[in-house]
Design an enzyme around this catalytic site. Structure first.
Site, short mmCIF file in Angstrom:
data_model
loop_
_atom_site.label_atom_id
_atom_site.label_comp_id
_atom_site.label_asym_id
_atom_site.label_seq_id
_atom_site.Cartn_x
_atom_site.Cartn_y
_atom_site.Cartn_z
N SER A 192 0.82 -1.21 0.00
CA SER A 192 0.00 0.00 0.00
C SER A 192 0.85 1.25 0.00
O SER A 192 1.95 1.27 0.54
CB SER A 192 -0.91 0.03 1.23
OG SER A 192 -1.65 1.23 1.23
N LYS A 247 -4.51 -6.77 3.33
CA LYS A 247 -4.53 -5.63 2.39
C LYS A 247 -5.97 -5.31 1.97
O LYS A 247 -6.35 -4.14 1.82
CB LYS A 247 -3.66 -5.92 1.16
CG LYS A 247 -3.70 -4.83 0.09
CD LYS A 247 -3.18 -3.50 0.63
CE LYS A 247 -3.04 -2.35 -0.33
NZ LYS A 247 -3.90 -2.06 -1.36
N HIS A 281 -7.47 -3.46 4.76
CA HIS A 281 -6.90 -2.11 4.71
C HIS A 281 -7.70 -1.26 3.73
O HIS A 281 -8.08 -0.13 4.01
CB HIS A 281 -5.42 -2.18 4.27
CG HIS A 281 -4.85 -0.84 3.86
ND1 HIS A 281 -5.10 -0.27 2.63
CD2 HIS A 281 -4.07 0.04 4.53
CE1 HIS A 281 -4.49 0.90 2.57
NE2 HIS A 281 -3.86 1.11 3.71
N ASN A 282 -7.97 -1.82 2.56
CA ASN A 282 -8.70 -1.06 1.56
C ASN A 282 -10.16 -0.82 1.97
O ASN A 282 -10.72 0.25 1.68
CB ASN A 282 -8.64 -1.77 0.20
CG ASN A 282 -7.31 -1.51 -0.49
OD1 ASN A 282 -6.29 -1.29 0.17
ND2 ASN A 282 -7.28 -1.55 -1.80
N GLU A 332 -9.98 1.96 4.20
CA GLU A 332 -9.68 3.13 3.35
C GLU A 332 -10.99 3.68 2.74
O GLU A 332 -11.23 4.89 2.74
CB GLU A 332 -8.71 2.67 2.26
CG GLU A 332 -8.38 3.68 1.18
CD GLU A 332 -7.50 3.04 0.08
OE1 GLU A 332 -6.43 2.50 0.40
OE2 GLU A 332 -7.91 3.08 -1.11
C1 6PG Z 1 -3.22 1.47 -1.57
C2 6PG Z 1 -4.49 1.69 -2.34
C3 6PG Z 1 -4.33 1.08 -3.69
C4 6PG Z 1 -5.34 1.60 -4.69
C5 6PG Z 1 -6.69 1.05 -4.49
C6 6PG Z 1 -7.76 1.98 -4.94
O1 6PG Z 1 -3.33 0.90 -0.51
O2 6PG Z 1 -2.18 1.88 -2.05
O3 6PG Z 1 -5.57 1.11 -1.68
O4 6PG Z 1 -4.33 -0.30 -3.51
O5 6PG Z 1 -5.36 2.96 -4.68
O6 6PG Z 1 -6.73 -0.11 -5.24
O7 6PG Z 1 -8.89 1.25 -4.99
P1 6PG Z 1 -10.18 1.71 -5.73
O8 6PG Z 1 -9.84 1.96 -7.17
O9 6PG Z 1 -11.11 0.57 -5.55
O10 6PG Z 1 -10.61 2.97 -5.05
#
Ligand code: 6PG
Length: 472
Positions: free
Chosen positions: A130, A184, A187-188, A191
């Site tokens: 990430s 991960k 984490h997302n 996010e």
């Molecule tokens: C990270 C982000 C990265 C990416 C996501 C965005 O941790 O660096 O999460 O993995 O920006 O895939 O996801 P979306 O396109 O679903 O918003």
């Protein structure tokens, strides 16, 4: 020429940046890209770091240039391209060589790939990375899943390239097979919830208080100095301060209000649902993105229904402090949910996930990085076996201080027709979680009434049925 310590396939932006990061930390790295012109361009732009890079024109040369057991990072699009790449690699690799998928893979694919490769003597690492492009180049947060032996082979390189929080590397082995990619994914999910709640607060400031982007940006910049200090708040302030070079208008005002999503947030929700773990703020955030994408329908509906919430919340000064606290309370609930999902998965897949370590490696490098994660790490360190972050003493105090503000904002938003799906879900989660006597007794009675599903009693052991149907 000495052999490379590691190899990397896929010189897109993330792959290139990761390769440069690895080279910069003094590790010789072999690189390969299907289109050789891209490899040439990459080498030409590598400057001094080219000395640590070993470009290969064929897959055979690439493999031969790496020191066995050979760790090879694949940085290609998630899904089929990963399987295609593995199919090519497994014909050329030798026993104990390690294929590392550093993309945003579905952990179920990672588990399958791990099993398949294990069967032929190779090993697989599912590695969550990430931090976006910048993180890949200068220090990402790295979440590793695989065998401890395969991690030992790459640990030095990964620790060297990872972000550091006050000197601590943001990289760790989290468990076997799919553990790294699962973490991960969560984490997302977090996010998504974090971003959605920030967007909801922006909505209140814009539509409830009539503030302009620049002024809203200043509010976020101020909050970034306090309890909300984090990368996402920092970039929100920067985004709100930026102007569109074409029109001169604030850039947020010219961006279409329809959010994209590549699937990791949805996976987080699906997995939470599969395990029966409520992750309401994450669910609301994913649904909100889907609703945002229904732009045409929303425009139609807005013409049908009376307009709600226009600059109707009154004096900004009285509300801004409450908004900060409301966002903080919502954030706590969302993180509590994310960690609870990981706790359940840890049991379900026998991963033994180290919660404090996860929080620690998220303190820097990743998209949700913040000081707040240090507090979460301490909570898990001090309370071994903590079932929910909301029960950690420091979090009880924080929630008690912040919930009244969340309640106030959610109530005012509801009255004025300002949508706050993630914040209100977080509040409902909190209120349900701390309710000793809930309302599911009625649901149990209904289930028994129409389907004879039975219920438990408060005053006796065993399964019971109600008096319905018997004419009582
Ligand atoms: C990270 C982000 C990265 C990416 C996501 C965005 O941790 O660096 O999460 O993995 O920006 O895939 O996801 P979306 O396109 O679903 O918003």
């Amino acid at each position: 020429m000495s052999q490379a310590e590691i190899g990397l396939i896929g010189l897109g932006v993330m792959g290139s940046n990761l390769a440069l990061n690895i080279a910069e930390k003094g590790n010789r790295i072999a690189v390969f890209n299907r289109t050789t012109t891209r490899t040439d361009a990459f080498m030409a732009s590598a400057g001094n770091l080219a000395a640590e890079l070993v470009p290969a024109k064929t897959m055979e040369d690439f493999i031969a240039s790496i020191r066995p057991p050979r760790p090879v990072i694949i940085m290609v699009k998630a899904g089929e391209p990963v399987d295609e790449q593995i199919a090519v690699l497994k014909k050329l690799m030798a026993k104990n060589d390690i294929i590392i998928d550093a993309g945003n893979a579905n952990f179920r694919d990672t588990m399958r790939r791990f099993r398949e490769l294990e069967g032929i003597g190779l090993t697989f690492i599912g590695m969550g990375v990430s931090g976006g492009e910048e993180g890949a180049r200068h220090g990402p947060s790295i979440m590793v899943g695989g065998t401890p032996e395969s991690y030992a082979r790459v640990e030095k390189v990964l620790i060297a390239i990872s972000a550091k929080f006050k000197g601590d590397p943001c990289c760790a082995w989290l468990g076997p097979n799919g553990a790294g990619h699962f973490v991960k994914t969560i984490h997302n999910g977090i996010e998504y919830a974090d971003m959605q709640m920030i967007a909801e607060i922006y909505g209140v400031l814009r539509d409830g208080l009539g503030m302009k982007p620049k002024a809203i940006g200043e509010v976020f910049a101020k909050w970034n100095k306090g309890r909300l200090n984090s990368y996402l708040i920092e970039i929100t302030a920067a985004v709100l301060a930026a102007n569109d070079p074409k029109t001169g208008a604030p850039i947020v005002d010219v961006i279409l209000d329809s959010a994209g999503q590549k699937g990791t947030g949805r996976w987080a929700v699906i997995e939470a649902q599969m395990m029966g773990v409520p992750a309401t703020a994450i669910e609301a955030a994913v649904a909100a993105r889907s609703l945002s994408a229904m732009k045409k329908e929303r425009v139609t509906a807005s013409a049908v229904f009376t307009k709600a919430g226009s600059n109707s919340l009154g004096d900004p000064n009285s509300l801004i402090d409450k908004l900060e606290l409301a966002l903080f309370a919502g954030k706590i609930a969302a993180y509590a949910q994310g960690f609870a999902v990981m706790e359940a998965a840890s049991k379900e897949f026998s991963w033994n996930l180290p919660m404090a370590t996860i929080a620690r490696i998220w303190r820097a490098g990743c998209i949700i990085r913040s000081q707040f994660l240090d507090t979460i790490a301490s909570a898990f360190e001090q309370n071994k076996g903590l079932s929910n972050l909301l029960l950690a003493p420091d979090f009880v105090t924080m929630m008690q201080g912040a919930t009244p503000a969340l309640r106030h904002i959610v109530a005012r938003g509801a009255q004025e027709g300002l949508p706050l799906p993630a914040l209100s879900s977080a509040l409902a989660y909190f209120d349900s979680y701390r309710q000793a006597r809930g309302t599911a007794n009625l649901i149990q009675a209904q289930r028994d009434f129409f389907g004879a599903h039975g219920f438990k009693r408060l005053d006796a052991e065993g399964d019971f049925h109600g008096p319905w149907g018997s004419g009582n």
